[in-house]
Design a protein around this motif. Sequence first.
Motif, PDB file in Angstrom:
ATOM      1  N   VAL A 193       7.750   1.823  14.029  1.00  0.00           N
ATOM      2  CA  VAL A 193       6.952   2.734  13.215  1.00  0.00           C
ATOM      3  C   VAL A 193       5.601   2.166  12.844  1.00  0.00           C
ATOM      4  O   VAL A 193       5.468   0.980  12.586  1.00  0.00           O
ATOM      5  N   GLY A 194       4.645   3.036  12.835  1.00  0.00           N
ATOM      6  CA  GLY A 194       3.387   2.715  12.163  1.00  0.00           C
ATOM      7  C   GLY A 194       2.332   1.900  12.869  1.00  0.00           C
ATOM      8  O   GLY A 194       1.162   2.124  12.647  1.00  0.00           O
ATOM      9  N   VAL A 195       2.726   0.960  13.733  1.00  0.00           N
ATOM     10  CA  VAL A 195       1.711   0.071  14.295  1.00  0.00           C
ATOM     11  C   VAL A 195       0.693   0.855  15.118  1.00  0.00           C
ATOM     12  O   VAL A 195       1.047   1.714  15.905  1.00  0.00           O
ATOM     13  N   VAL A 203       5.959   6.920  -0.702  1.00  0.00           N
ATOM     14  CA  VAL A 203       7.019   6.283   0.082  1.00  0.00           C
ATOM     15  C   VAL A 203       6.858   6.714   1.530  1.00  0.00           C
ATOM     16  O   VAL A 203       6.850   7.907   1.827  1.00  0.00           O
ATOM     17  N   ASP A 204       6.712   5.740   2.423  1.00  0.00           N
ATOM     18  CA  ASP A 204       6.557   6.095   3.836  1.00  0.00           C
ATOM     19  C   ASP A 204       7.901   5.997   4.537  1.00  0.00           C
ATOM     20  O   ASP A 204       8.728   5.164   4.205  1.00  0.00           O
ATOM     21  N   GLU A 205       8.102   6.851   5.537  1.00  0.00           N
ATOM     22  CA  GLU A 205       9.329   6.859   6.319  1.00  0.00           C
ATOM     23  C   GLU A 205      10.546   6.995   5.421  1.00  0.00           C
ATOM     24  O   GLU A 205      11.464   6.205   5.415  1.00  0.00           O
ATOM     25  N   GLN A 245       0.958  -3.145   7.829  1.00  0.00           N
ATOM     26  CA  GLN A 245       0.037  -2.256   8.528  1.00  0.00           C
ATOM     27  C   GLN A 245      -0.684  -1.341   7.531  1.00  0.00           C
ATOM     28  O   GLN A 245      -1.890  -1.144   7.600  1.00  0.00           O
ATOM     29  N   HIS A 246       0.062  -0.824   6.582  1.00  0.00           N
ATOM     30  CA  HIS A 246      -0.558   0.018   5.551  1.00  0.00           C
ATOM     31  C   HIS A 246      -1.527  -0.787   4.709  1.00  0.00           C
ATOM     32  O   HIS A 246      -2.574  -0.303   4.304  1.00  0.00           O
ATOM     33  N   LEU A 247      -1.124  -2.019   4.443  1.00  0.00           N
ATOM     34  CA  LEU A 247      -1.994  -2.877   3.638  1.00  0.00           C
ATOM     35  C   LEU A 247      -3.358  -3.019   4.324  1.00  0.00           C
ATOM     36  O   LEU A 247      -4.400  -2.875   3.694  1.00  0.00           O
ATOM     37  N   GLY A 275      -1.545  11.312  11.550  1.00  0.00           N
ATOM     38  CA  GLY A 275      -2.510  10.871  10.555  1.00  0.00           C
ATOM     39  C   GLY A 275      -2.039  11.055   9.116  1.00  0.00           C
ATOM     40  O   GLY A 275      -2.757  11.591   8.268  1.00  0.00           O
ATOM     41  N   LYS A 276      -0.854  10.557   8.828  1.00  0.00           N
ATOM     42  CA  LYS A 276      -0.326  10.687   7.472  1.00  0.00           C
ATOM     43  C   LYS A 276      -0.947   9.656   6.529  1.00  0.00           C
ATOM     44  O   LYS A 276      -1.092   9.913   5.340  1.00  0.00           O
ATOM     45  N   THR A 277      -1.309   8.490   7.088  1.00  0.00           N
ATOM     46  CA  THR A 277      -1.771   7.410   6.217  1.00  0.00           C
ATOM     47  C   THR A 277      -3.013   7.802   5.426  1.00  0.00           C
ATOM     48  O   THR A 277      -3.108   7.542   4.226  1.00  0.00           O
ATOM     49  N   VAL A 278      -3.946   8.441   6.107  1.00  0.00           N
ATOM     50  CA  VAL A 278      -5.195   8.775   5.418  1.00  0.00           C
ATOM     51  C   VAL A 278      -4.938   9.855   4.358  1.00  0.00           C
ATOM     52  O   VAL A 278      -5.574   9.874   3.297  1.00  0.00           O
TER      53      VAL A 278
HETATM   54 MG    MG Z   1       2.611   6.114   9.623  1.00  0.00          MG
END
Ligand code: MG
Length: 701
Positions: A563-565, A405-407, A341-343, A310-313
Amino acid sequence: MGGKNRAALSLAEKPVTCLKGVGPKKAERLARLGIRSVQDVLFHLPVRYQDRTRVVPLGSLRAGDEAVCEGVIDHVEIRFGRRRSLLVHLSDSSGRIILRFFHFSATQKNALSRGARLRCFGTVRNGPACLELVHPEYRLVREEDGQEEEATLTPVYPTTEGMHQLSWREITGRALELLGQDDSGLEELIPQALAERHSLGDLASALRYLHRPSADAPRSLLQQGRHPAQRRLVFEELVARQLSLRAARRSLRQLRAPVLYGAGELRRALIAALPFELTAAQQRVVKEIAADLEKPLPMLRLVQGDVGSGKTVVAALAALQALEAGWQVALMAPTELLAEQHLRSFRDWLEPLRLPVGWLSSRVKGRARSSLLEALATGEVPIVVGTQALFQEEVAYHRMGLVVVDEQHRFGVHQRLALRDKGAGQGEVPHQLIMTATPIPRSLAMTAYADLDLSVIDELPPGRTPVQTVVVSDSRREEVIERVRAACARGRQAYWVCTLIEESESLQCQAAEETARQLAGSLEGLEVGLVHGRLHSAEKEQVMAAFKAGDIDLLVATTVIEVGVDVPNASLMIIENPERLGLSQLHQLRGRVGRGATESHCVLMYHPPLGEHSRVRLAVMRETTDGFLISQKDLELRGPGEILGTRQTGEMQFRVADLLRDQYLLEEAREAADWLLRQAPEKVRPLIDRWLGADTRYVQV
Ligand code: MG
Ligand code: ADP
């Protein structure tokens, strides 16, 4: 230093051409290995050693030995088998051996006559009849010639085309002579007190020893890189690396950053709207970030959290803090798919708060692009998500306060510093938040990222069941397909991941298309979707949206979904040819399932036969879902360059240290760096210059 008088030059300043026998041509070859000065030559250490210090009786040779031996020729023959070969039978009073040559000239053969005495050097192996040496070095000797053994172990150097071992021995020999003449040519930078604290010998002796170890040197210790002389050099390099990262960090912290103080109303609104509670780990990290952002110093924080932690939140909450304070935010991801995905997440979360989220990638062109750039420059769009396109020169921001910055492991220090130049204005730079799912061990993180503060999300949201993993051969493909059918019949969704030679994206996409066609054929009644890197973003988006909405049962994909999806209802993943992927990548992929409350499964469908290495890797995947454990294994199997993603950038290249082998020294090296900064600051710059040389440009900015 730096005077015109040659004698006063240090070995670091003397070019290799000072060494007798090194002309422009050799200098160029050496430069290919980054060797420019005499000091560089001295730091070019042997990879291994040969023992040519004694002649081993033939009767004591064992397969695998690399040894000097001597004997009299009993018999010479030519065998015509699958390959024509020349066999020379050699014996002494203790035993016998055969020398085997596949390439030989008539002159060579004629010189090898019965009764002649030969001295050879080579690697012993088991032959059909007895022990053999294949293509050994050899020369004719006469018994009365007397002893000619080497006095020291013979170094074998890492090399490049056109540089023979003999040249290396000659060049390093000359460099050692220069060192011998004048030890002061290579300044001792480790103060006595520090050397004593860490039981270190002096630099010059360590170098002399490693280039020419005595005949009785402990070869196996040297081979493992654990000899005190090696430790001395590795230690100094690790200390220098620490110091350079500290310098980068200090130079950054001398800059100012905007104080991102907000009352918290946007953050509270988001938290209230979330369908879940933040985990304790997320709350802790959110707090750590919030405290940094309220300081007038640029934050440089790395958030490490396993896939699905849960890094996005956490990033969104940091972004809201910046927005509350009236500053802009940019969120950058390494791939278009991940950025998209982040968008989606950010739009879901922020648009209800009436915050427009901008989108920028290299594919955004024409009117859409110019109006976005305009809106970023005026500040009308407060937050933008995208790829590296966000940091191209033409993009200007009104008031950039925070960059996420992700990843991060796919970006290097250089890119990180480039972001800094998108200054907030008025001598201020934006804060930086970096997120990575690569859970590298802490000691390594402290070396790789000593310029960053570290926050760890060490907890997964509740209600997740660990993914069950099985490893099967692709001869059971039909069964696996049945399994997909059964899962989808129960309302579950599945991924089918195709892996192929990574270099060719187009081949990979073709293979995925073909697989999707076949699977659609065998799985009648199920909706099969396809996503790969060649699709336009609109198409990808459409497919992903359909999958997320449950309109697609089985999604065939290339590793773009690595990643991420995030689709919680997907609870089955098939990975074809997992043996082609690294552990960390497999872990990332597998992290796409197991995101909901239902039990998830991952089928690793390999193509036999499986090599030993692959067998070990797949077994690790079957046995654990712990990202830290997996990454430690990956580190052991592949080395740190791969894990940190720095192999390509060359950023973590060391001269003598090996992060994996020398992990045990990292903590001590850190302490030593602290000590030097306090007790001997005048040594800091010379140490960095010595070990990082030209690479230190970036820390001086
Ligand atoms: Mg992520
Ligand atoms: P990652 O750390 O891999 O980037 P994400 O941020 O994509 O993970 O989160 C994975 C999923 O978990 C998302 O669907 C997200 O909404 C959800 N999530 C995040 N935090 C929590 C939480 N505290 N409780 C439940 N689900 C959460």
